[in-house]
Design a protein around this motif. Structure first.
Motif, PDB file in Angstrom:
ATOM      1  N   SER A  60       0.841  -1.198   0.000  1.00  0.00           N
ATOM      2  CA  SER A  60       0.000   0.000   0.000  1.00  0.00           C
ATOM      3  C   SER A  60       0.874   1.245   0.000  1.00  0.00           C
ATOM      4  O   SER A  60       1.743   1.402   0.859  1.00  0.00           O
ATOM      5  CB  SER A  60      -0.901   0.002   1.242  1.00  0.00           C
ATOM      6  OG  SER A  60      -1.571   1.232   1.360  1.00  0.00           O
TER       7      SER A  60
ATOM      8  N   LYS B 186       0.741   5.717   6.415  1.00  0.00           N
ATOM      9  CA  LYS B 186      -0.125   5.538   7.584  1.00  0.00           C
ATOM     10  C   LYS B 186       0.040   6.664   8.601  1.00  0.00           C
ATOM     11  O   LYS B 186      -0.849   6.905   9.404  1.00  0.00           O
ATOM     12  CB  LYS B 186       0.114   4.176   8.228  1.00  0.00           C
ATOM     13  CG  LYS B 186       1.495   3.983   8.785  1.00  0.00           C
ATOM     14  CD  LYS B 186       1.660   2.575   9.296  1.00  0.00           C
ATOM     15  CE  LYS B 186       3.086   2.381   9.769  1.00  0.00           C
ATOM     16  NZ  LYS B 186       3.365   1.037  10.144  1.00  0.00           N
TER      17      LYS B 186
ATOM     18  N   TRP C   1       9.271   0.161   3.842  1.00  0.00           N
ATOM     19  CA  TRP C   1       8.052  -0.610   4.049  1.00  0.00           C
ATOM     20  C   TRP C   1       8.200  -1.387   5.350  1.00  0.00           C
ATOM     21  O   TRP C   1       9.246  -1.983   5.594  1.00  0.00           O
ATOM     22  CB  TRP C   1       7.835  -1.589   2.896  1.00  0.00           C
ATOM     23  CG  TRP C   1       7.779  -0.936   1.556  1.00  0.00           C
ATOM     24  CD1 TRP C   1       8.847  -0.501   0.817  1.00  0.00           C
ATOM     25  CD2 TRP C   1       6.613  -0.620   0.818  1.00  0.00           C
ATOM     26  NE1 TRP C   1       8.399   0.062  -0.358  1.00  0.00           N
ATOM     27  CE2 TRP C   1       7.028  -0.004  -0.394  1.00  0.00           C
ATOM     28  CE3 TRP C   1       5.248  -0.803   1.036  1.00  0.00           C
ATOM     29  CZ2 TRP C   1       6.143   0.424  -1.353  1.00  0.00           C
ATOM     30  CZ3 TRP C   1       4.366  -0.381   0.055  1.00  0.00           C
ATOM     31  CH2 TRP C   1       4.805   0.222  -1.108  1.00  0.00           C
TER      32      TRP C   1
ATOM     33  N   GLN D  27       2.803  -1.637   4.385  1.00  0.00           N
ATOM     34  CA  GLN D  27       2.571  -0.223   4.104  1.00  0.00           C
ATOM     35  C   GLN D  27       3.876   0.522   4.012  1.00  0.00           C
ATOM     36  O   GLN D  27       4.831   0.216   4.699  1.00  0.00           O
ATOM     37  CB  GLN D  27       1.703   0.397   5.199  1.00  0.00           C
ATOM     38  CG  GLN D  27       0.301  -0.131   5.196  1.00  0.00           C
ATOM     39  CD  GLN D  27      -0.631   0.735   6.019  1.00  0.00           C
ATOM     40  OE1 GLN D  27      -0.206   1.552   6.815  1.00  0.00           O
ATOM     41  NE2 GLN D  27      -1.910   0.567   5.805  1.00  0.00           N
TER      42      GLN D  27
END
Length: 180
Positions: free
Chosen positions: A126, A130, A168, A178
């Protein structure tokens, strides 16, 4: 230097006799597992087919079409060599390329026992930050992933087409990989 083995990347038979047969279009990337027993190869076809082989036996363990588009979509593949404290791995390998990175893990049960000896599934990485998930504010741009390295702490570093480096982090239970 001499050839030791040829792996037959033959096209898969179409489901319907009227469907066209697509070849592999060449091999874009290869990577040996850490123990040298397995090799991943990524085809340069419109389906970006990934193959996993037990190469010494010329045995195809798994095959999957990954990302449709004008070749190449997958630029590289890399086995994960980093184990967690309990001896397991967060995932087995990564495939990456045109605006994507996929994290592959071996399935506990073979999903296609009639076709292959083993099976793998993937989770897409993704590109949402975040820390700051609002679009355009997190400074994370979806772009081509050019290379991948695994860090001893389980994090993954990717080199991006822009020259940026993305970090990541392995997922918390139930969450995907993420970018940070």
């Amino acid at each position: 230097m001499q050839e030791l083995m040829q792996l037959p990347h033959a096209p898969e038979k179409p489901e319907k006799a009227t469907d066209p047969v697509e070849g592999v279009g060449g091999i874009q990337a290869v990577c040996f597992s850490e123990d040298g027993q397995l090799i991943i190869s990524a085809a340069r076809n419109t389906k970006s087919t990934i193959f996993i082989w037990r190469w010494r036996q010329q045995k195809l363990l798994f095959r999957a079409d990954t990302k449709a588009g004008v070749p190449p979509q997958v630029y590289g593949v890399k086995w994960n060599t980093v184990e967690k404290a309990d001896g397991t791995k967060t995932f087995d390998f990564a495939s990456f390329g045109n605006k994507h990175i996929n994290f592959w893990f071996k399935d506990k049960e073979n999903k296609q026992p009639d076709k292959y000896g083993e099976s793998w599934s993937f989770e897409p990485g993704s590109f949402i930050n975040k820390q700051d998930p609002a679009p355009g504010t997190g400074g994370i741009e979806v772009q081509d992933v050019m290379c991948v390295e695994f860090l001893a702490n389980g994090n993954i570093v990717t080199g991006m087409a822009s020259g940026d480096i993305y970090l990541w982090k392995p997922p918390a239970e139930g969450a995907g990989m993420q970018c940070d």
